[in-house]
Enzyme design. Structure first.
Site, PDB file in Angstrom:
ATOM      1  N   CYS A 135       0.826  -1.210   0.000  1.00 21.76           N
ATOM      2  CA  CYS A 135       0.000   0.000   0.000  1.00 21.76           C
ATOM      3  C   CYS A 135       0.864   1.265   0.000  1.00 21.76           C
ATOM      4  CB  CYS A 135      -0.916  -0.006   1.215  1.00 21.76           C
ATOM      5  SG  CYS A 135      -0.041   0.238   2.769  1.00 21.76           S
TER       6      CYS A 135
ATOM      7  N   ALA B 216       3.002   1.840   2.982  1.00 19.38           N
ATOM      8  CA  ALA B 216       4.212   1.001   2.954  1.00 19.38           C
ATOM      9  C   ALA B 216       5.307   1.657   2.126  1.00 19.38           C
ATOM     10  CB  ALA B 216       3.890  -0.381   2.387  1.00 19.38           C
TER      11      ALA B 216
ATOM     12  N   ARG C 187      11.578  -4.880   6.601  1.00 20.18           N
ATOM     13  CA  ARG C 187      12.463  -4.720   5.444  1.00 20.18           C
ATOM     14  C   ARG C 187      13.888  -4.773   5.974  1.00 20.18           C
ATOM     15  NH1 ARG C 187      13.459   0.304   2.635  1.00 20.18           N
ATOM     16  NH2 ARG C 187      13.573   0.181   0.376  1.00 20.18           N
TER      17      ARG C 187
ATOM     18  N   HIS D 249       5.953   6.393  -2.516  1.00 24.63           N
ATOM     19  CA  HIS D 249       7.292   6.889  -2.844  1.00 24.63           C
ATOM     20  C   HIS D 249       7.196   8.376  -3.211  1.00 24.63           C
ATOM     21  CE1 HIS D 249       8.051   2.582  -4.534  1.00 24.63           C
ATOM     22  NE2 HIS D 249       8.206   2.599  -3.225  1.00 24.63           N
TER      23      HIS D 249
HETATM   24 FE1  CFM Z   1      13.183   0.564  -5.527  1.00 27.97          FE
HETATM   25 FE2  CFM Z   1      12.656  -1.768  -5.783  1.00 27.97          FE
HETATM   26 FE3  CFM Z   1      11.193  -0.189  -4.218  1.00 27.97          FE
HETATM   27 FE4  CFM Z   1      13.709  -0.876  -3.547  1.00 27.97          FE
HETATM   28 FE5  CFM Z   1      12.759  -2.889  -1.987  1.00 27.97          FE
HETATM   29 FE6  CFM Z   1      11.724  -3.714  -4.265  1.00 27.97          FE
HETATM   30 FE7  CFM Z   1      10.272  -2.189  -2.697  1.00 27.97          FE
HETATM   31 MO1  CFM Z   1      10.809  -4.617  -1.987  1.00 27.97          MO
HETATM   32  S1  CFM Z   1      14.591  -1.097  -5.440  1.00 27.97           S
HETATM   33  S2  CFM Z   1      12.686   0.996  -3.459  1.00 27.97           S
HETATM   34  S3  CFM Z   1      14.612  -1.768  -1.779  1.00 27.97           S
HETATM   35  S4  CFM Z   1      11.355  -0.255  -6.340  1.00 27.97           S
HETATM   36  S5  CFM Z   1      12.900  -4.766  -2.874  1.00 27.97           S
HETATM   37  S6  CFM Z   1      12.399  -3.749  -6.425  1.00 27.97           S
HETATM   38  S7  CFM Z   1       9.663  -3.838  -3.809  1.00 27.97           S
HETATM   39  S8  CFM Z   1      11.023  -2.681  -0.797  1.00 27.97           S
HETATM   40  S9  CFM Z   1       9.326  -0.309  -3.046  1.00 27.97           S
END
Ligand code: CFM
Length: 538
Positions: A58, A61, A92, A191
């Site tokens: 989500c 997260a 994580r 993000h």
């Molecule tokens: Fe970038 Fe990723 Fe992500 Fe990531 Fe991660 Fe991920 Fe993630 Mo899991 S590199 S920041 S450190 S998009 S592994 S492939 S899914 S937490 S949001």
């Protein structure tokens, strides 16, 4: 069953109701280049069909867990029911290394306002204020971040107003995030929200001048399994100063001073490209896409950074470090290739690793037959050239797009126009990312936001030698007799970044794809034994 990708695609789609099949047809793409060399269009960053089992998380997260979580000295408070805080606590593997025992490290804590019925009915701002005050008394942090969970948006608590008041009252930096879980179609929205607030409230708030010669920020490296430590070490040996990393092994002060860098190196484009873009616009810091996953990518990234600074001594040092490291890398590659060459992999993970880790498999002689992201956007698949063509839908319009203009006093282009042209001619692409698909093989399957049903069918049809995903998929994959490497947490392994990490990865995958244990993974009803008969009868 044959593995013609078109047949496989039809096979996956035929299980769905018409409307779902039509939508999925645009998200399941055979990577066949058009006559002009461009890759086909894929549909991405759209809602998951209700009822489908998705890998996604989500918005909360993505904001709290992914982008801000790894920073050790920003105290994070989850405003919401206890579950959101508890289940996002230490899930994580982002590591951190405080400089001294006195150095603040709040990563191991889990702070929540523990909303109850009373707050849902009468509002939770009062409780949030009290929580901030209590947290301040306990920890005296430099900064406090407040993260909104779903009910906060539903009942209309104003976390930003509370943050403003408390900032004034306590005299430390306090900022809030409207990152309610439902805000976007996935964690990707989180993000963006995290990037916006970091940029608004933290970046550029410390004017301490930096005198080092080669100053960069690493954007989108989160120190999973110690990756950032490997990169920090490499950069240090090369003589490159890392002002800040967004946000693996990071600190509040480093973010605040990050506008002093002369280059932003972007690892994970999906999660942090907004900060890169905004820093370019406001301060004139250009960004380049780098990739420290895979030995070749690491070497290329270091060379690009050196080329950017255009300094003979730096270039020499970088080349020295690369050749020092490559001997062992090539030796291990040669060794594992004997056993891994020609084996197949599938990667369904996140928003950047499904791309980056293909390069490591390629270095082992392995082939990626299918891959996809959970929540990336078209630009991560097809490259940023498609950005102008991406339609903004209601879900993305939900997320604030900050209006950023050059800072009247602090905007300073790091390179002149002629220099930029010369650097581009030398292979440096500024503010660009080519995406996953152009680097994938012709005819490979690309699936966005893979549904679990599709995962199981792919396993049956292709029987890949390894499947890369996360903890939610892991055991279903293993029960199908196929090893599953978690590319989010690395299981218990890592680091996998840089040269040292590449060697770790080669060895780990070699072990996983060559063990015979998976051939023994059969359910009782498949084995024809007395135990199986009994299981069927009961
Ligand atoms: Fe970038 Fe990723 Fe992500 Fe990531 Fe991660 Fe991920 Fe993630 Mo899991 S590199 S920041 S450190 S998009 S592994 S492939 S899914 S937490 S949001």
């Amino acid at each position: 069953m044959e593995t013609n990708p078109h047949t496989v695609k039809d096979e996956l789609l035929k299980a769905y109701p018409k409307k779902t099949a039509r939508k999925r047809a645009d998200q399941i793409v055979v990577n066949e280049r058009k006559p002009d060399g461009t890759v086909p269009e894929i549909r991405a960053n759209v809602r998951t069909t209700p009822g489908a089992i998705t890998q996604r998380g989500c918005t909360y997260a993505g904001c709290k867990g992914v982008v801000i979580g790894p920073t050790r000295d920003i105290l994070s408070i989850t405003h919401g029911p206890i579950g959101c805080g508890f289940y996002s606590w230490l899930t994580r593997r982002n590591q951190t290394r405080p400089e001294s025992p006195e150095d603040a490290n709040y990563i191991t804590y889990c702070l929540s306002t523990d909303m109850q019925d009373e707050q849902i009915v009468f509002g939770g701002e009062k409780k949030l204020r009290a929580a901030i005050e209590e947290a301040y008394e306990l920890f005296h942090p430099k900064a406090i971040a407040i993260f909104s969970t779903c009910p906060v948006g539903l009942i209309g608590d104003d976390v930003h107003a509370v943050a403003r008041d408390m900032k004034e009252k306590l005299g430390i930096n306090i900022f809030g995030f409207s990152c309610e879980g439902y805000k976007g179609v996935s964690q990707s929205a989180g993000h963006h929200i995290a990037n916006n607030q970091l940029f608004k409230h933290v970046v550029g708030t410390d004017e301490t001048p930096r005198t080092e010669k080669f100053k960069i920020n690493m954007l989108g490296e989160y120190n999973i399994g110690g990756d950032a430590f490997v990169i920090e070490n490499l950069l240090e040996r090369c003589g490159i100063t890392l002002i800040s990393t967004f946000s693996g092994n990071s600190t509040y002060d480093a973010f605040a001073n990050s506008h002093m860098a002369d280059l932003n190196a972007v690892m994970c484009h999906r999660s942090i490209n907004y900060v890169a873009e905004m820093m370019e616009k406001k301060f004139g810091i250009p960004w380049i896409k780098v990739n420290f996953v895979g030995a070749e990518g690491t070497a290329k990234s270091l060379r690009h950074i050196a080329r950017y600074f255009n300094d003979a001594e730096l270039t020499e040092r970088v080349e020295g470090v690369i050749s020092e490291e490559m001997t062992e890398v090539l030796k291990t590659q040669f060794d594992v290739r004997k056993r891994c060459e020609g084996k197949t992999a599938m990667l369904f993970v996140g928003g950047s690793r499904a791309h980056h880790y293909q390069t490591l498999f390629a270095e082992m002689g392995m082939k990626t037959v299918a891959a996809g992201y959970e929540f990336a956007h078209r630009d991560d698949y097809e490259g940023r050239r498609v950005l102008p063509a991406i339609k903004v839908d209601a879900d993305s319009r939900n997320i604030e797009e900050l209006e950023v203009v050059p800072d009247p006093a602090r905007y300073a282009p790091r390179k002149g126009p002629d220099e930029l042209v010369q650097l581009a001619a030398d292979g440096l692409e500024f503010n660009g990312y080519q995406g996953m698909m152009p680097e994938m093989e012709e005819g490979a399957l690309v699936i966005d936001d893979i549904y679990h049903f599709e995962t199981e069918r792919l396993l049956e049809i292709y029987k890949p030698d390894i499947f890369c995903a996360g903890i939610k998929e892991k055991y279903a994959v293993q029960k199908a007799g196929i090893p599953c490497k978690q590319l989010h947490s690395y299981d218990y392994g890592g680091p996998y970044a840089g040269f040292h990490g590449a060697i770790n990865f080669y060895k780990e995958i070699d072990r996983m794809v060559n063990t015979r244990i998976w051939a023994y993974a059969r359910a009782p009803w498949e084995t024809g034994t007395a135990l199986a008969e009994e299981a069927i009868a009961s």
